[in-house]
Write a protein that holds these residues in place. Structure first.
Motif, short mmCIF file in Angstrom:
data_model
loop_
_atom_site.label_atom_id
_atom_site.label_comp_id
_atom_site.label_asym_id
_atom_site.label_seq_id
_atom_site.Cartn_x
_atom_site.Cartn_y
_atom_site.Cartn_z
N UNK A 193 5.25 -8.98 1.13
CA UNK A 193 5.28 -8.34 2.13
C UNK A 193 5.76 -7.00 1.34
N UNK A 194 6.57 -7.66 -0.07
CA UNK A 194 6.98 -5.84 -1.27
C UNK A 194 5.67 -5.35 -1.51
N UNK A 195 4.71 -6.62 -1.58
CA UNK A 195 3.16 -5.93 -1.94
C UNK A 195 2.35 -4.77 -0.65
N UNK A 196 3.10 -4.36 0.11
CA UNK A 196 2.55 -3.84 1.41
C UNK A 196 1.66 -5.00 2.70
N UNK A 197 1.37 -6.07 2.45
CA UNK A 197 0.97 -6.73 2.97
C UNK A 197 1.44 -7.01 4.74
N UNK A 198 1.37 -7.51 5.94
CA UNK A 198 2.04 -7.34 6.99
C UNK A 198 1.36 -9.02 7.37
N UNK A 199 2.07 -9.72 7.04
CA UNK A 199 2.18 -11.37 7.13
C UNK A 199 2.80 -12.24 8.31
N UNK A 200 2.93 -13.49 9.23
CA UNK A 200 2.96 -14.12 9.99
C UNK A 200 2.55 -15.48 9.66
N UNK A 201 3.65 -16.59 10.18
CA UNK A 201 3.81 -17.86 10.12
C UNK A 201 2.62 -17.87 10.96
N UNK A 202 1.81 -18.87 10.12
CA UNK A 202 0.39 -19.15 11.09
C UNK A 202 0.47 -19.79 12.81
N UNK A 258 -2.15 -21.01 14.56
CA UNK A 258 -2.92 -21.57 14.43
C UNK A 258 -2.41 -22.86 14.19
N UNK A 259 -2.44 -23.58 15.29
CA UNK A 259 -2.46 -25.32 15.63
C UNK A 259 -3.23 -25.68 14.40
N UNK A 260 -4.35 -25.80 13.70
CA UNK A 260 -4.64 -26.99 13.34
C UNK A 260 -4.63 -26.46 11.73
N UNK A 261 -3.63 -25.25 11.60
CA UNK A 261 -2.79 -25.04 10.36
C UNK A 261 -2.07 -24.71 10.26
N UNK A 262 -1.16 -25.66 10.58
CA UNK A 262 0.69 -25.21 9.95
C UNK A 262 1.17 -25.35 8.83
N UNK A 263 1.86 -24.58 8.34
CA UNK A 263 2.09 -24.29 7.70
C UNK A 263 1.51 -23.30 6.36
N UNK A 264 0.99 -22.05 6.89
CA UNK A 264 0.09 -21.86 6.37
C UNK A 264 0.56 -20.09 7.04
N UNK A 265 0.50 -19.09 6.27
CA UNK A 265 1.00 -17.71 6.32
C UNK A 265 -0.56 -16.47 6.94
N UNK A 266 -0.14 -16.24 8.02
CA UNK A 266 -1.51 -15.03 7.93
C UNK A 266 -1.43 -13.79 7.54
N UNK A 267 -2.09 -13.23 6.95
CA UNK A 267 -2.30 -11.83 6.27
C UNK A 267 -3.18 -10.92 7.61
N UNK A 268 -1.88 -10.10 8.20
CA UNK A 268 -2.88 -9.30 9.41
C UNK A 268 -3.29 -8.08 8.66
N UNK A 269 -3.02 -7.47 7.40
CA UNK A 269 -3.74 -6.34 6.52
C UNK A 269 -2.55 -5.29 5.56
N UNK A 270 -2.63 -4.42 5.72
CA UNK A 270 -1.59 -3.41 4.87
C UNK A 270 -0.75 -2.75 5.93
N UNK A 271 0.17 -2.72 5.19
CA UNK A 271 1.32 -2.10 6.30
C UNK A 271 1.00 -0.39 6.25
N UNK A 272 0.73 0.33 7.02
CA UNK A 272 0.89 1.75 7.19
C UNK A 272 2.81 2.03 6.31
N UNK A 273 1.88 3.52 4.86
CA UNK A 273 3.39 3.78 4.54
C UNK A 273 3.80 2.41 3.10
N UNK A 274 2.81 1.37 2.62
CA UNK A 274 3.54 0.60 2.04
C UNK A 274 4.75 1.14 0.60
N UNK A 275 4.84 0.20 0.20
CA UNK A 275 6.49 0.62 -1.40
C UNK A 275 5.22 1.50 -1.92
#
Length: 102
Positions: A56-65, A67-84
């Motif tokens: 998030x500090x690097x400007x990426x949008x993330x969320x908890x997984x 995907x039921x087949x990949x628990x305990x992973x992070x999903x990266x959705x892309x770059x946030x607008x107006x990053x640091x």
């Protein structure tokens, strides 16, 4: 880090982190509800939380997984607008290395 071919269902990039096999093996042998297993989960969840904060500090949008087949992973959705203003990529590109082509 993995690229998810099912990006329509989940995020295009998935990041996972694993504890030491020693801790994981001990937790699995001890079983759910034991102090060893609780410690294992605290380490795993804590590392995933910190990785999300760093991304998030690097400007990426993330969320908890999602995907039921990949628990305990992070999903990266892309770059946030107006990053640091400061990011690792920006910093690295500003460095000058002796003998490197310009």
């Amino acid at each position: 880090m993995r690229v998810d071919k099912l990006a329509d269902c989940h995020a295009p990039v998935r990041i996972e982190w694993h504890t030491s096999h020693v801790l994981m093996d001990a937790a699995m042998a001890a079983g759910v509800g034991t102090p060893t297993f609780d410690h294992y989960m605290m380490v795993l969840e804590g590392m995933l939380r910190v990785m999300k904060e760093i991304l998030s500090s690097e400007g990426f949008e993330t969320r908890d997984s999602t995907n039921d087949f990949a628990p305990f992973t992070i999903e990266v959705l892309g770059r946030q607008d107006g990053t640091t203003a400061w990011t690792t990529a920006g910093y690295i590109s500003s460095l000058s290395f002796p003998g490197a082509p310009h």
